[in-house]
Structures are given as structure tokens and as C-alpha cells.
Write an enzyme that holds these catalytic residues in place. Structure first.
Site, PDB file in Angstrom:
ATOM      1  N   HIS A 138      25.650 -14.120 -37.529  1.00 18.84           N
ATOM      2  CA  HIS A 138      26.557 -12.972 -37.698  1.00 18.84           C
ATOM      3  C   HIS A 138      27.674 -13.255 -38.709  1.00 18.84           C
ATOM      4  CE1 HIS A 138      24.592 -10.955 -34.433  1.00 18.84           C
ATOM      5  NE2 HIS A 138      25.018 -11.793 -33.507  1.00 18.84           N
TER       6      HIS A 138
ATOM      7  N   ASP B 176      16.468 -14.080 -32.939  1.00 18.49           N
ATOM      8  CA  ASP B 176      17.510 -13.824 -31.937  1.00 18.49           C
ATOM      9  C   ASP B 176      17.456 -12.336 -31.544  1.00 18.49           C
ATOM     10  OD1 ASP B 176      20.378 -15.242 -31.105  1.00 18.49           O
ATOM     11  OD2 ASP B 176      20.545 -13.064 -31.283  1.00 18.49           O
TER      12      ASP B 176
ATOM     13  N   HIS C 179      19.808 -10.334 -31.281  1.00 15.07           N
ATOM     14  CA  HIS C 179      20.779  -9.548 -32.053  1.00 15.07           C
ATOM     15  C   HIS C 179      20.414  -9.582 -33.544  1.00 15.07           C
ATOM     16  CE1 HIS C 179      22.970 -10.999 -28.407  1.00 15.07           C
ATOM     17  NE2 HIS C 179      23.256  -9.712 -28.354  1.00 15.07           N
TER      18      HIS C 179
ATOM     19  N   ASP D 192      17.992 -15.563 -26.497  1.00 19.11           N
ATOM     20  CA  ASP D 192      18.514 -14.370 -25.805  1.00 19.11           C
ATOM     21  C   ASP D 192      17.568 -13.164 -25.769  1.00 19.11           C
ATOM     22  OD1 ASP D 192      19.008 -14.029 -28.503  1.00 19.11           O
ATOM     23  OD2 ASP D 192      21.180 -13.811 -28.308  1.00 19.11           O
TER      24      ASP D 192
HETATM   25 ZN   LIG Z   1      22.040 -13.302 -30.063  1.00 20.55          ZN
END
Ligand SMILES: [Zn+2]
Length: 340
Positions: A123, A160, A162, A246
Site C-alpha cells: 500500500h 494479498d 487487499h 489474509d
Molecule cells: Zn492485506
């Protein structure tokens, strides 16, 4: 041979009550130590990442800001991203470890590698910390391979749950890095729509796979359908994988409903693609995964797969309970969007 590194001093990057906590990597270390075959894998020593490697991705002013922020005592860089007085040192060492693995894989000293990194990186933007991330680990690794090892084309995959918005931003107009991210749609950070495909010379070199909640282990099939033709067209010299645990069904931060076996099957597809297109050169870096036991089981299962592609997965948390969601509409939409 599969190489690893362990980030010894990572516990100096910690904030009470925060999900991105030292217990994550401690659980991974314990699980590795408990398996003689994994405990015996070579662990490379590394120097902290040189400033030059970081500046290929991040603005100098941003690096100065984070370093000064840490030196002045640390705190919160944004609503969910903390730094301690030691965080800049820790993350530079973490990236240095990752770069040592890139060096080993590119020079032929290791077939593939897994960097047990903290904090995660995908991120982090060129000039902004975000989403627990300080430095864009995978992006720095990809650019390092290009600049130091002549890897003309690097395939960066983000598994991931996200969206890897930071990695995407680093290469959005760059045709020399093909970025493929699968992620649960409409959760943090909110980017990663199918329509985000790159800009200018990089048009088409960003491939987003926004998954419906509960997609489950069908994700492995999605990769099996889409990744081989994407990689065959791109012909990467190296594959970098941002691996998060995750997507697992028990993870507290999302709801993708995958199992450990499904995650490892997906990594298996990626490994096959690396074998077919990049002489097996695959470097994995750890992103998220916030239930330490699930993270440890996932990372060790991935390591076993990297060591031996025929290894049978022992999934301590069992299969997913809900039926998976049909992803064929997404597969068709991606094929159309990217001309596959
Ligand atoms: Zn994540």
C-alpha cells in the site's frame, strides 16, 4: 534451492493493539523452526537496503520525512500506519533482506526465495505511507532486479486480499512491469477495479482481478485460466509475488473465504508460470495476514511448495465451509478487457 531471510529485529516495529504486530512473524518463525526441512533452508545475511534502491521508487523527500519522523519519536503517519523510533531502520533491513534474495535468485544462487518481511509494503505510495506500509517492498525489489541484474521485464503478482494500490501506482505508466493483483472488491483501499489497466506506455500492463466476497478457492482456478496467457505474452525475466495470508477464511480483516490449500494451489500456479516463462525465478515477499496461526500455516505451506512442487498440503484449518462463487464472469471480463 529455496532461500529465506528472517528479520531478527522486527519487534522494534510495534504498536500496542495494532493488527500488524510482531506476533505475526514470531508465529512464522516458530512454525519454520518446528519443521526440520524448513529450518534447514539457507537464510541469507543482508545489509540494510541502500538509499539508492529506495529512491528508485520513493521520493527523497518522503524518505527524509519518514526517517525524521522516526528519529523524533515516531507515532501515527496516517490513520492506520504507525512508526516507532526504530521503524525506519527495521524496514530498511527488511527491504535489504528482500533485495539479497532477489540478488540470489537473479545470480542463480537460489531457485526461488521467500522474504519474511515486516511491515508489509504494497500500500506504500511513492510519497506516502499507507495501510500499515512504509516502503513499497515489492516495487523496490522489482526495480532493483531491473537496474542491478538486467531483468528487462518483471511480473509482479499480488495475492494479498487487499488491492496493491502502492505497487500499482509505482508502475502504472511502465510497460516493463506487468502488475497482476487479485483482491476482494470494495474493501480497503477501494482501488483495483477491472477498468484500471495502466496509463500511457503502461496501458494494459496493469491487470486487476477484483473478487467477490466469498470467492473461495476458485481463485486458484482464476489464476490457472488467466496467468499463463498473460505471462506468455509478457515473457518476464523474474516473477515477484506479494503474498498475503489474509484471503484465508478466518482472517479478521476480510472475507474472501480461501483455505490454506487454496492459497498454496494459487502459488503453485504462479510457480508453474515462473518455471515456464522465467526459468523458475520467483521471489515471494510477505504482505498481510493477521491471524498469526493462519499466517504461519500458510507461509510454511507455501515454503514447502516452493521447495517441492509435488508436496502435499496439510491444511490444519481444513477446507472452506461455504460453497465457492463462480468466477467465470470475471474470467470472461478480464479476457475481454486484456485481449486474451
Ligand atoms: Zn492485506
Amino acid at each position: 534451492m529455496t532461500a529465506t531471510t528472517f528479520l531478527d529485529e522486527h519487534a522494534r516495529h510495534a504498536q500496542p493493539g495494532h493488527p500488524e504486530r510482531p506476533a505475526r512473524l514470531e508465529a512464522v518463525r516458530d512454525a519454520i523452526e518446528a519443521d526440520p526441512a524448513l529450518a534447514a533452508l539457507p537464510r541469507l545475511d543482508a545489509a540494510p537496503a541502500p538509499r539508492k534502491a529506495l529512491e528508485r521508487i520513493h521520493f527523497p523527500e518522503y524518505l527524509d520525512l519518514v526517517e525524521a519522523f522516526c528519529e523524533s519519536g515516531g507515532g501515527d503517519l496516517d490513520i492506520d500506519t504507525y512508526a516507532t523510533p526504530d521503524s525506519f531502520e527495521v524496514v530498511r533491513q527488511s527491504v535489504g533482506n528482500l533485495l539479497a534474495l532477489v540478488d540470489a535468485v537473479m545470480a542463480g544462487g537460489a531457485d526461488n526465495a521467500f522474504a519474511l518481511a515486516r511491515p508489509p509494503g504494497h500500500h506504500a505510495r511513492p510519497a506516502q505511507a499507507m495501510g500499515f506500509c512504509l516502503l513499497a517492498n515489492a516495487a523496490i525489489a522489482a526495480r532493483h532486479a531491473q537496474m542491478e541484474h538486467g531483468a528487462d521485464r518483471v511480473l509482479v503478482i499480488d495475492l494479498d486480499v487487499h488491492h496493491g494500490n502502492g505497487t500499482q501506482e509505482c508502475f502504472y505508466d511502465d510497460p516493463s512491469v506487468l502488475f497482476v493483483s487479485s483482491h476482494q472488491a470494495e474493501i480497503y483501499p477501494g482501488t483495483g477495479r477491472l477498468e484500471e489497466t495502466g496509463a500511457e506506455a503502461g496501458e494494459g500492463a496493469t491487470v486487476n482481478l477484483p473478487l467477490p466476497a466469498g470467492a473461495g478457492d476458485e481463485v486458484a482456478g482464476l489464476y490457472r485460466d488467466l496467468l499463463p496467457p498473460l505471462a506468455a505474452r509478457f515473457r518476464p525475466n523474474l516473477v515477484v509475488l506479494s503474498f498475503g495470508a489474509d484471503p484465508h477464511r478466518l482472517d479478521p480483516l476480510a472475507g474472501l473465504n480461501m483455505s490454506v490449500a487454496g492459497l498454496v494451489d494459487t502459488v503453485g500456479v504462479i510457480q508453474e508460470v515462473a518455471d515456464a516463462e522465467a526459468d523458475g525465478r520467483l521471489v515471494v515477499t510477505l504482505e498481510g495476514g493477521y491471524l498469526p496461526d493462519v499466517l504461519a500455516a500458510s507461509v510454511t505451506a507455501v515454503l514447502r511448495r516452493l521447495v517441492d512442487p509435488t508436496s502435499v498440503i496439510d491444511d490444519p484449518f481444513g477446507p472452506t465451509s461455504r460453497p465457492p462463487i463462480d468466477l467465470s464472469p470475471l474470467t470472461a471480463a478480464v479476457r475481454q478487457r486484456h485481449g486474451l
